[in-house]
Design a protein around this motif. Sequence first.
Motif, PDB file in Angstrom:
ATOM      1  N   THR A 176      22.015 -11.177 -26.664  1.00 52.58           N
ATOM      2  CA  THR A 176      21.472 -10.388 -27.760  1.00 52.58           C
ATOM      3  C   THR A 176      22.571 -10.203 -28.784  1.00 52.58           C
ATOM      4  O   THR A 176      23.712  -9.943 -28.427  1.00 52.58           O
ATOM      5  CB  THR A 176      20.974  -9.018 -27.269  1.00 52.58           C
ATOM      6  OG1 THR A 176      22.046  -8.331 -26.667  1.00 52.58           O
ATOM      7  CG2 THR A 176      19.824  -9.159 -26.293  1.00 52.58           C
ATOM      8  N   ALA A 177      22.207 -10.354 -30.036  1.00 56.74           N
ATOM      9  CA  ALA A 177      23.181 -10.330 -31.133  1.00 56.74           C
ATOM     10  C   ALA A 177      24.237 -11.380 -30.838  1.00 56.74           C
ATOM     11  O   ALA A 177      23.918 -12.532 -30.715  1.00 56.74           O
ATOM     12  CB  ALA A 177      23.750  -8.943 -31.328  1.00 56.74           C
ATOM     13  N   GLN A 178      25.477 -10.997 -30.675  1.00 52.82           N
ATOM     14  CA  GLN A 178      26.544 -11.963 -30.421  1.00 52.82           C
ATOM     15  C   GLN A 178      27.148 -11.823 -29.027  1.00 52.82           C
ATOM     16  O   GLN A 178      28.093 -12.498 -28.698  1.00 52.82           O
ATOM     17  CB  GLN A 178      27.650 -11.799 -31.471  1.00 52.82           C
ATOM     18  CG  GLN A 178      27.186 -12.048 -32.885  1.00 52.82           C
ATOM     19  CD  GLN A 178      26.634 -13.445 -33.062  1.00 52.82           C
ATOM     20  OE1 GLN A 178      27.183 -14.412 -32.559  1.00 52.82           O
ATOM     21  NE2 GLN A 178      25.514 -13.563 -33.758  1.00 52.82           N
ATOM     22  N   ARG A 179      26.601 -10.952 -28.203  1.00 52.35           N
ATOM     23  CA  ARG A 179      27.201 -10.659 -26.915  1.00 52.35           C
ATOM     24  C   ARG A 179      26.324 -11.151 -25.764  1.00 52.35           C
ATOM     25  O   ARG A 179      25.212 -10.667 -25.585  1.00 52.35           O
ATOM     26  CB  ARG A 179      27.389  -9.145 -26.808  1.00 52.35           C
ATOM     27  CG  ARG A 179      28.376  -8.723 -25.781  1.00 52.35           C
ATOM     28  CD  ARG A 179      28.586  -7.223 -25.830  1.00 52.35           C
ATOM     29  NE  ARG A 179      27.761  -6.631 -24.802  1.00 52.35           N
ATOM     30  CZ  ARG A 179      26.933  -5.624 -24.966  1.00 52.35           C
ATOM     31  NH1 ARG A 179      26.804  -5.057 -26.115  1.00 52.35           N
ATOM     32  NH2 ARG A 179      26.221  -5.163 -23.983  1.00 52.35           N
ATOM     33  N   PRO A 180      26.784 -12.099 -24.954  1.00 54.74           N
ATOM     34  CA  PRO A 180      25.975 -12.525 -23.806  1.00 54.74           C
ATOM     35  C   PRO A 180      25.914 -11.423 -22.750  1.00 54.74           C
ATOM     36  O   PRO A 180      26.862 -10.684 -22.554  1.00 54.74           O
ATOM     37  CB  PRO A 180      26.705 -13.742 -23.264  1.00 54.74           C
ATOM     38  CG  PRO A 180      27.935 -13.905 -24.047  1.00 54.74           C
ATOM     39  CD  PRO A 180      28.001 -12.832 -25.083  1.00 54.74           C
ATOM     40  N   ILE A 181      24.782 -11.326 -22.088  1.00 54.51           N
ATOM     41  CA  ILE A 181      24.597 -10.339 -21.027  1.00 54.51           C
ATOM     42  C   ILE A 181      24.279 -11.110 -19.747  1.00 54.51           C
ATOM     43  O   ILE A 181      23.194 -11.661 -19.616  1.00 54.51           O
ATOM     44  CB  ILE A 181      23.425  -9.392 -21.348  1.00 54.51           C
ATOM     45  CG1 ILE A 181      23.655  -8.696 -22.689  1.00 54.51           C
ATOM     46  CG2 ILE A 181      23.220  -8.383 -20.232  1.00 54.51           C
ATOM     47  CD1 ILE A 181      22.435  -7.973 -23.198  1.00 54.51           C
ATOM     48  N   PRO A 182      25.207 -11.183 -18.793  1.00 54.92           N
ATOM     49  CA  PRO A 182      24.900 -11.920 -17.566  1.00 54.92           C
ATOM     50  C   PRO A 182      23.897 -11.153 -16.704  1.00 54.92           C
ATOM     51  O   PRO A 182      23.984  -9.946 -16.566  1.00 54.92           O
ATOM     52  CB  PRO A 182      26.257 -12.017 -16.866  1.00 54.92           C
ATOM     53  CG  PRO A 182      27.046 -10.890 -17.416  1.00 54.92           C
ATOM     54  CD  PRO A 182      26.541 -10.624 -18.803  1.00 54.92           C
ATOM     55  N   ILE A 183      22.938 -11.877 -16.167  1.00 54.31           N
ATOM     56  CA  ILE A 183      21.972 -11.268 -15.267  1.00 54.31           C
ATOM     57  C   ILE A 183      22.042 -12.048 -13.966  1.00 54.31           C
ATOM     58  O   ILE A 183      21.624 -13.199 -13.903  1.00 54.31           O
ATOM     59  CB  ILE A 183      20.548 -11.292 -15.846  1.00 54.31           C
ATOM     60  CG1 ILE A 183      20.505 -10.464 -17.128  1.00 54.31           C
ATOM     61  CG2 ILE A 183      19.546 -10.763 -14.834  1.00 54.31           C
ATOM     62  CD1 ILE A 183      19.151 -10.406 -17.762  1.00 54.31           C
ATOM     63  N   LEU A 184      22.582 -11.453 -12.942  1.00 52.48           N
ATOM     64  CA  LEU A 184      22.771 -12.122 -11.669  1.00 52.48           C
ATOM     65  C   LEU A 184      21.430 -12.390 -11.011  1.00 52.48           C
ATOM     66  O   LEU A 184      20.546 -11.559 -11.017  1.00 52.48           O
ATOM     67  CB  LEU A 184      23.649 -11.273 -10.746  1.00 52.48           C
ATOM     68  CG  LEU A 184      25.034 -10.953 -11.297  1.00 52.48           C
ATOM     69  CD1 LEU A 184      25.766 -10.020 -10.351  1.00 52.48           C
ATOM     70  CD2 LEU A 184      25.826 -12.227 -11.513  1.00 52.48           C
ATOM     71  N   GLY A 185      21.296 -13.579 -10.442  1.00 53.45           N
ATOM     72  CA  GLY A 185      20.068 -13.912  -9.750  1.00 53.45           C
ATOM     73  C   GLY A 185      18.877 -14.052 -10.683  1.00 53.45           C
ATOM     74  O   GLY A 185      17.763 -14.138 -10.235  1.00 53.45           O
ATOM     75  N   CYS A 186      19.118 -14.065 -11.953  1.00 49.64           N
ATOM     76  CA  CYS A 186      18.089 -14.196 -12.985  1.00 49.64           C
ATOM     77  C   CYS A 186      17.031 -13.105 -12.866  1.00 49.64           C
ATOM     78  O   CYS A 186      15.882 -13.303 -13.182  1.00 49.64           O
ATOM     79  CB  CYS A 186      17.457 -15.583 -12.972  1.00 49.64           C
ATOM     80  SG  CYS A 186      16.791 -16.014 -14.582  1.00 49.64           S
ATOM     81  N   ASP A 187      17.402 -11.922 -12.359  1.00 48.17           N
ATOM     82  CA  ASP A 187      16.436 -10.828 -12.385  1.00 48.17           C
ATOM     83  C   ASP A 187      16.502 -10.145 -13.741  1.00 48.17           C
ATOM     84  O   ASP A 187      17.438 -10.318 -14.502  1.00 48.17           O
ATOM     85  CB  ASP A 187      16.628  -9.859 -11.211  1.00 48.17           C
ATOM     86  CG  ASP A 187      17.911  -9.061 -11.296  1.00 48.17           C
ATOM     87  OD1 ASP A 187      18.223  -8.554 -12.394  1.00 48.17           O
ATOM     88  OD2 ASP A 187      18.585  -8.934 -10.274  1.00 48.17           O
ATOM     89  N   LYS A 188      15.509  -9.379 -14.033  1.00 50.43           N
ATOM     90  CA  LYS A 188      15.434  -8.755 -15.353  1.00 50.43           C
ATOM     91  C   LYS A 188      15.810  -7.288 -15.330  1.00 50.43           C
ATOM     92  O   LYS A 188      15.568  -6.563 -16.285  1.00 50.43           O
ATOM     93  CB  LYS A 188      14.056  -8.955 -15.943  1.00 50.43           C
ATOM     94  CG  LYS A 188      12.942  -8.423 -15.088  1.00 50.43           C
ATOM     95  CD  LYS A 188      11.635  -8.968 -15.572  1.00 50.43           C
ATOM     96  CE  LYS A 188      10.533  -8.708 -14.602  1.00 50.43           C
ATOM     97  NZ  LYS A 188      10.670  -9.328 -13.312  1.00 50.43           N
ATOM     98  N   ALA A 189      16.445  -6.824 -14.262  1.00 49.11           N
ATOM     99  CA  ALA A 189      16.772  -5.399 -14.134  1.00 49.11           C
ATOM    100  C   ALA A 189      17.615  -4.898 -15.290  1.00 49.11           C
ATOM    101  O   ALA A 189      17.341  -3.840 -15.845  1.00 49.11           O
ATOM    102  CB  ALA A 189      17.470  -5.125 -12.807  1.00 49.11           C
TER     103      ALA A 189
END
Length: 113
Positions: free
Chosen positions: A5-18
Amino acid sequence: CSPKTAQRPIPILGCDKALVCQQLIARDEQRFRSLFDHPDFVSNRGHHTVTSDPGELRQSLAVADQLYVESNLSANSICDVMTRLLSAYDIPTERMQVFLRQDRDAGRPRDDG
């Protein structure tokens, strides 16, 4: 799965959406709770994506107090749910990029020991 989002990646482990859900809940919890019966979050068969009752889901993931989302989804379905969540919050989908990587073990026989 790593949304950006915007310019900052947000890692989501296991591809969950929590993490995405928790950020949206922090922004406006009542709006998230209003999605319980929103048609975009209930399938044609009546399966809910967002609920206050974990028993309504195949595999529930707690994202807040008395707030659960379905977590038994493919990576593509998770991306679809995230797109619908952004739309419900009036966040342009162009502001988010999702990068998926192939499961290196896909198609391999499991060794259950």
